[in-house]
Design a protein around this motif. Sequence first.
Motif, PDB file in Angstrom:
ATOM      1  N   UNK A 178      -8.242   8.232  -7.405  1.00 11.03           N
ATOM      2  CA  UNK A 178      -8.573   8.143  -5.986  1.00 11.03           C
ATOM      3  C   UNK A 178      -7.401   7.521  -5.235  1.00 11.03           C
ATOM      4  N   UNK A 179      -6.659   8.338  -4.514  1.00 12.28           N
ATOM      5  CA  UNK A 179      -5.477   7.834  -3.803  1.00 12.28           C
ATOM      6  C   UNK A 179      -5.860   6.823  -2.732  1.00 12.28           C
ATOM      7  N   UNK A 180      -7.051   6.948  -2.176  1.00 14.12           N
ATOM      8  CA  UNK A 180      -7.494   6.031  -1.121  1.00 14.12           C
ATOM      9  C   UNK A 180      -7.624   4.612  -1.625  1.00 14.12           C
ATOM     10  N   UNK A 181      -8.181   4.432  -2.834  1.00 11.04           N
ATOM     11  CA  UNK A 181      -8.336   3.091  -3.395  1.00 11.04           C
ATOM     12  C   UNK A 181      -6.986   2.472  -3.718  1.00 11.04           C
ATOM     13  N   UNK A 182      -6.085   3.289  -4.257  1.00 12.88           N
ATOM     14  CA  UNK A 182      -4.735   2.795  -4.547  1.00 12.88           C
ATOM     15  C   UNK A 182      -4.046   2.401  -3.246  1.00 12.88           C
ATOM     16  N   UNK A 183      -4.199   3.221  -2.222  1.00 12.11           N
ATOM     17  CA  UNK A 183      -3.562   2.947  -0.933  1.00 12.11           C
ATOM     18  C   UNK A 183      -4.078   1.659  -0.309  1.00 12.11           C
ATOM     19  N   UNK A 184      -5.371   1.402  -0.423  1.00 12.81           N
ATOM     20  CA  UNK A 184      -5.931   0.167   0.143  1.00 12.81           C
ATOM     21  C   UNK A 184      -5.330  -1.066  -0.539  1.00 12.81           C
ATOM     22  N   UNK A 185      -5.153  -0.980  -1.847  1.00 13.32           N
ATOM     23  CA  UNK A 185      -4.518  -2.076  -2.577  1.00 13.32           C
ATOM     24  C   UNK A 185      -3.076  -2.263  -2.094  1.00 13.32           C
ATOM     25  N   UNK A 186      -2.351  -1.160  -1.964  1.00 11.92           N
ATOM     26  CA  UNK A 186      -0.949  -1.238  -1.538  1.00 11.92           C
ATOM     27  C   UNK A 186      -0.820  -1.772  -0.110  1.00 11.92           C
ATOM     28  N   UNK A 187      -1.769  -1.429   0.747  1.00 14.62           N
ATOM     29  CA  UNK A 187      -1.737  -1.950   2.115  1.00 14.62           C
ATOM     30  C   UNK A 187      -1.863  -3.467   2.126  1.00 14.62           C
ATOM     31  N   UNK A 188      -2.698  -4.002   1.239  1.00 10.79           N
ATOM     32  CA  UNK A 188      -2.832  -5.463   1.132  1.00 10.79           C
ATOM     33  C   UNK A 188      -1.545  -6.077   0.618  1.00 10.79           C
ATOM     34  N   UNK A 189      -0.946  -5.444  -0.394  1.00 14.57           N
ATOM     35  CA  UNK A 189       0.249  -6.001  -1.017  1.00 14.57           C
ATOM     36  C   UNK A 189       1.482  -5.926  -0.128  1.00 14.57           C
ATOM     37  N   UNK A 190       1.545  -4.921   0.723  1.00 15.15           N
ATOM     38  CA  UNK A 190       2.770  -4.686   1.495  1.00 15.15           C
ATOM     39  C   UNK A 190       2.636  -4.980   2.988  1.00 15.15           C
ATOM     40  N   UNK A 191       1.461  -5.427   3.417  1.00 15.41           N
ATOM     41  CA  UNK A 191       1.221  -5.561   4.856  1.00 15.41           C
ATOM     42  C   UNK A 191       2.078  -6.623   5.535  1.00 15.41           C
ATOM     43  N   UNK A 192       2.576  -7.602   4.791  1.00 17.74           N
ATOM     44  CA  UNK A 192       3.327  -8.680   5.422  1.00 17.74           C
ATOM     45  C   UNK A 192       4.806  -8.369   5.606  1.00 17.74           C
ATOM     46  N   UNK A 193       5.243  -7.220   5.133  1.00 16.49           N
ATOM     47  CA  UNK A 193       6.669  -6.892   5.214  1.00 16.49           C
ATOM     48  C   UNK A 193       6.977  -6.163   6.517  1.00 16.49           C
TER      49      UNK A 193
END
Length: 234
Positions: free
Chosen positions: A115-130
Motif C-alpha cells: 500500500x503506497x499510501x501507508x508508506x507515504x504517510x510514514x515518509x511524510x512524518x519522517x520528512x516533514x521538517x525538512x
Amino acid sequence: MENLDKAVSKPIKHWAPDDQPREKMMRKGAAALSNSELLAILIGSGRKEKSAIDISKEILRMGNDNLNELGKLSLKSFQKIKGIGLARAVAIAAALELGRRRNSADLIEKISVKNSGEVARYLQVMLKDYRHEVFAVLYLNRANKVRNFEIVSQGGMTGTVADPRVILKRALEEEATSIILCHNHPSGNLKPSRADKELTIKIKQAASYLDIIVLDHIIVSEEGYFSFADEGLI
C-alpha cells in the motif's frame, strides 16, 4: 493559586508551587502543562527581564504557535532569541526530534509495502521538517518488513543527488532484499523530474545485479505523494 499571567513578571522560583512548570508536572503530569511550560522546563531558566515562560512563548511564536512548524526551524533560528544559546537550541531541537520519532515509531510497525499510501504517510512524518530536499531509503527484509529508514543525501531547495553505490552498499549491510526509494519536494510540486526518473532507472538496474528489488520510488510533500509504482514508472 496565583494567576499565571501575573506570575510571569517574576522569576519562576518565586511563583506559587502549582504554577512552577517542574512542580506542576510532578503533581499533575506532563499532559497538564502548556507547550510554553514544557519548553520552559527544557530551557531551565530565563534572563533578568524575562522568565523561561516568556522566552518559551517567544520561541513558539517563531513557529506561529505550531509545533510542526517549530520543528522545521534551525539551531540558528532558535539562537536569534535572547537567552537561547547553542546548548539550549540543541536541547529544544532534540526534544522536537524525539517527538517526531515517537510519532513515526508506531507507523513503521503498521506499514504495508503493498500500500503506497501507508508508506507515504510514514515518509511524510519522517520528512516533514525538512525545508530542503532530502533523499531517503527504506530497507526491507525477506518478509517485506522495514529493517531501517535512512536519509542518504541532502541537497538544496530544488534538488539533491543520491549515489546508487551508497544506497546499495547500505542495502547489503542491512541484508535487505528490497528497497523503497523516497524523497521530498518542499515546493509541494509532486511531479517527478527527468532526473528523478533517470536516477530511479539507474538504481533499479544496479540493484538487479545484486538480487535487490526496487519496489517503489515515492515523492512526498505536505500536500500529498507520488508513487512511481502506482503510475507504472518502475
